[in-house]
Design an enzyme around this catalytic site. Structure first.
Site, PDB file in Angstrom:
ATOM      1  N   HIS A  38       0.835  -1.208   0.000  1.00  0.00           N
ATOM      2  CA  HIS A  38       0.000   0.000   0.000  1.00  0.00           C
ATOM      3  C   HIS A  38       0.868   1.256   0.000  1.00  0.00           C
ATOM      4  CE1 HIS A  38      -3.192  -2.863   1.388  1.00  0.00           C
ATOM      5  NE2 HIS A  38      -3.903  -2.121   0.560  1.00  0.00           N
ATOM      6  N   HIS A  86      -7.123   7.002  -3.031  1.00  0.00           N
ATOM      7  CA  HIS A  86      -7.930   5.996  -2.339  1.00  0.00           C
ATOM      8  C   HIS A  86      -7.215   5.282  -1.184  1.00  0.00           C
ATOM      9  CE1 HIS A  86      -5.730   2.902  -4.561  1.00  0.00           C
ATOM     10  NE2 HIS A  86      -6.308   2.003  -3.784  1.00  0.00           N
ATOM     11  N   ASP A  87      -5.874   5.301  -1.141  1.00  0.00           N
ATOM     12  CA  ASP A  87      -5.152   4.651  -0.038  1.00  0.00           C
ATOM     13  C   ASP A  87      -4.142   5.584   0.623  1.00  0.00           C
ATOM     14  OD1 ASP A  87      -6.217   2.120   0.387  1.00  0.00           O
ATOM     15  OD2 ASP A  87      -5.076   1.197  -1.236  1.00  0.00           O
ATOM     16  N   HIS A 114       1.090   1.394  -5.761  1.00  0.00           N
ATOM     17  CA  HIS A 114      -0.260   0.815  -5.824  1.00  0.00           C
ATOM     18  C   HIS A 114      -1.265   1.883  -6.253  1.00  0.00           C
ATOM     19  CE1 HIS A 114      -3.979  -1.207  -4.799  1.00  0.00           C
ATOM     20  NE2 HIS A 114      -4.238  -0.296  -3.870  1.00  0.00           N
ATOM     21  N   ASP A 161      -8.919  -1.457  -8.070  1.00  0.00           N
ATOM     22  CA  ASP A 161      -8.197  -1.604  -6.809  1.00  0.00           C
ATOM     23  C   ASP A 161      -7.619  -3.006  -6.621  1.00  0.00           C
ATOM     24  OD1 ASP A 161      -7.226  -0.883  -4.288  1.00  0.00           O
ATOM     25  OD2 ASP A 161      -9.078  -1.487  -3.286  1.00  0.00           O
TER      26      ASP A 161
END
Length: 656
Positions: free
Chosen positions: A385, A425-426, A389, A554
């Site tokens: 992560h 998103h992360d 990514h 994802d």
């Protein structure tokens, strides 16, 4: 008189005192207006009474019948309207004891409800024992003016012909049709086969039957379904009624689209993946607390303070990104060429290709600053992560946005929202799962009440980073309503990446989009263009498309070329190994025991992940977006992992 003739019915002398005017309005509201509002609903109320399967009787304070519904007439053996003759008293049975009648009368006159067993007298003179609920109705002067009785015979299985009998029979048919399919595997979604099942005759009969059920418009659809089943249950034999009880138990749960996850001792990898990814791990051990290593926001490194332009990208990096519009694009080559800063460079190119700066009305320098500070808030120490990514998910998102069906469904604001959501998103992911944070009682788990902890943090931090400094505020020049629409779309997509809602999102996509589109194609060849457009552009369906798009982006690693797939599998496994190590060190519950670096089989974990999460979702997405190359990679990669697993098993077998 002319005013009265015109419809006016009240005269009010002009008064400059505000309180006098206010009092007049209060009197109007509590008097005529409230009464008229109630009267307006009279037809609907009587329609409900006429359709009710329970026997209902309304009598005056002197026990003179004012109204009975068809179900009452049917049960008591009277003809239609026979009891509504002038001054007909409520028939009384001699089987009722005098003290019971006195008790009922006393309750009603005191304005209290009475409920119990009561003998009612039928037309032929027979007495029938009923469960009765009598409710007094207070009228003018605060006195009890009417009494409403709802009656249900104790021997309700001995049926007489009722006006609602046909609806009950149809409900029984619906339940039988439902029962035929109840044993299907809940987590499996074969889009091509379920399409034909969804459009067959039984489904049409089910829909036409339910359409005839009368219900209040303010009820939620699930409430209507429960009410229909309740009505059918009353007229059903005991085995069917018990089966319907079980159906109601299922319907009253909140996770209607998620399969119930039982333990499967034969596949511990699947169990651990489910436990680690689809639960919040609400298990606490006192004294063990996980604290984020970086509570403060990261700042841009000094060597990145000079803004980069798309034209300033070094040739070696530009060359690496030449085929970024291809699915087989190698994100790891870009990671190496950019010294672990792929999100900045790939973001610049993809956002430029989609005209994001033009849409947001922001300078390219602002976008560059935003990408730089965003990437700085990804943890490069995470094996999986990290910003690579994020760049990979951004690449997949851009690839999906170019597919024809997706372009037909989404507006420009949806495309921009999808690209931004993919990039953020992360952000600030700690390299640990939600279950770990909840078990450890982390600050974030407490802040977000153990619900979608990381996803909520990613979305919130993304907007915090963006709006705290005008130099990187890409939303600064947007119109307020457009910004709120974009913000809501980004948040919704980031939250959709949380795995606890995985099956809900996939099932909704299949049922709301895949099946209707397939039905159109079956009935009309390629499908009527207007009908297809209506399905694709419906606001709720556009939301489902965006959720499905980012979910697939994802976790698309198993659909990448084999060498990329293997690299991603190694990285996510390493992150899970590190989590297991830390759980053991801190004395926390081990969320995924199979991810022990000394004993774990990566091929088995990948096989389980593909079987349980990937296959069905990408079957549905492929049916919508047409992705033959991805499905070919998925098939090849699955065979590769299977081969490794079988090879390992053979090596462990003792020689014959």
């Amino acid at each position: 008189m002319p005013l009265i003739s015109a419809g006016f019915n009240r005269r009010y002398v002009e008064n400059s005192n505000m309180m006098a005017c206010y009092n007049e309005l209060l009197q109007l509201h509590h008097g005529e207006i409230r009464a008229q509002i109630k009267l307006r609903a009279c037809n609907a109320v009587f329609t409900a009474l006429e359709q009710s399967q329970e026997a209902i009787e309304i009598s005056s304070e002197d026990q003179i019948i004012q109204y009975v519904n068809p179900a009452y007439e049917c049960i008591m053996g009277y003809q239609r309207g026979e009891l509504l003759k002038e001054n007909t008293e409520v028939p009384k049975s001699e089987k009722n004891k005098p003290d019971l009648l006195d008790n009922i009368s006393s309750c009603i006159h005191r304005g209290k409800e009475w409920q119990g067993v009561y003998y009612a007298k039928k037309k032929n003179g027979d007495s029938v024992q009923q469960n009765v609920k009598m409710t007094p109705v207070v009228g003018q002067g605060g006195k009890v003016r009417h009494c409403v009785s709802v009656n249900r015979p104790l021997n309700d299985h001995n049926k007489t012909e009722k006006p609602c009998e046909r609806v009950q029979a149809e409900s029984q048919t619906d339940i039988q049709q439902f029962s035929k399919h109840k044993d299907r595997r809940k987590g499996s979604l074969d889009v091509r086969s379920t399409t034909s099942r969804g459009s067959d005759g039984s489904s049409q009969r089910r829909h036409s039957s339910m359409a005839r059920i009368h219900s209040m418009t303010i009820e939620a659809p699930i409430t209507k379904v429960i009410n229909i089943i309740n009505a059918a249950q009353e007229s059903s034999p005991m085995p069917v009624a018990e089966a319907l009880d079980r159906v109601l138990e299922i319907l009253r749960t909140t996770e209607l689209y998620s399969p119930q996850l039982g333990t499967n001792e034969e596949d511990p990898h699947t169990n651990d993946l489910v436990g680690g990814l689809m639960t919040d791990g609400l298990r606490r051990l006192s004294g063990n607390e996980y604290i984020f290593a970086s509570k403060q926001l990261h700042h841009i490194p000094s060597h990145l303070t000079t803004p980069l332009s798309l034209n300033d990208i070094p040739p070696c990096i530009a060359q690496t990104m030449e085929n970024e519009d291809s699915w087989d694009f190698d994100i790891f080559s870009l990671e190496s060429a950019t010294m672990k800063r792929p999100l900045l460079f790939l973001g610049l190119k993809i956002f430029s290709r989609f005209g994001v700066c033009e849409f947001l009305n922001c300078p390219e320098a602002t976008l560059r600053s935003w990408l730089q500070i965003l990437e700085a808030n990804y943890h490069s120490s995470n094996s999986y992560h990290n910003s690579s990514h994020a760049a990979d998910v951004l690449h997949a998102t851009a690839y999906f946005l170019c597919k024809e069906r997706v372009k037909q469904s989404l507006d420009p604001i949806d495309e921009v929202a999808a690209l931004i959501a993919a990039a953020v998103h992360d952000v600030d992911h700690p390299g640990r799962t939600n279950s770990f944070l909840c078990n450890a009682g982390s600050d974030l788990a407490i802040l977000y009440n153990d619900t979608a902890v990381l996803e909520s943090h990613h979305a919130a931090l993304a907007f915090q980073i963006t709006t705290r400094d005008d130099k990187c505020n890409i939303f600064k020049n947007m119109e307020r309503n457009e910004y709120r629409t974009l913000r809501q779309a980004v948040i919704d997509m980031v939250l959709a990446t949380e795995m606890t809602k995985h099956f809900e999102h996939v099932n909704k996509f299949v049922n709301s989009i895949n099946k209707p589109l397939a039905a159109l194609e079956e009935n009309e060849g390629s499908g009527d263009e207007d009908s297809v457009k209506n399905i694709l552009t419906a606001p709720e369906n556009r939301m489902l498309v965006k959720r499905m798009l980012i979910k697939c982006a994802d976790i698309s690693n198993p659909c990448r070329p084999l060498e990329l797939c293997v690299e991603w599998a190694g990285r996510i496994s390493e992150e899970y190994f590190a989590q297991t190590d830390e759980e053991k060190q801190q004395g926390l519950p081990v969320v995924m025991p199979v991810f022990d670096r000394n004993t774990c089989s990566i091929p088995k974990s990948q096989i389980s992940f593909i079987d349980y999460f990937i296959t069905d979702m990408f079957d549905a997405w492929d049916a919508f977006a047409d992705l033959p190359n991805l499905m070919q990679h998925l098939d090849n990669n699955f065979k590769y992992w299977k081969g490794l697993d079988e090879q390992k098993l053979r090596s462990l077998r003792p020689p014959e």
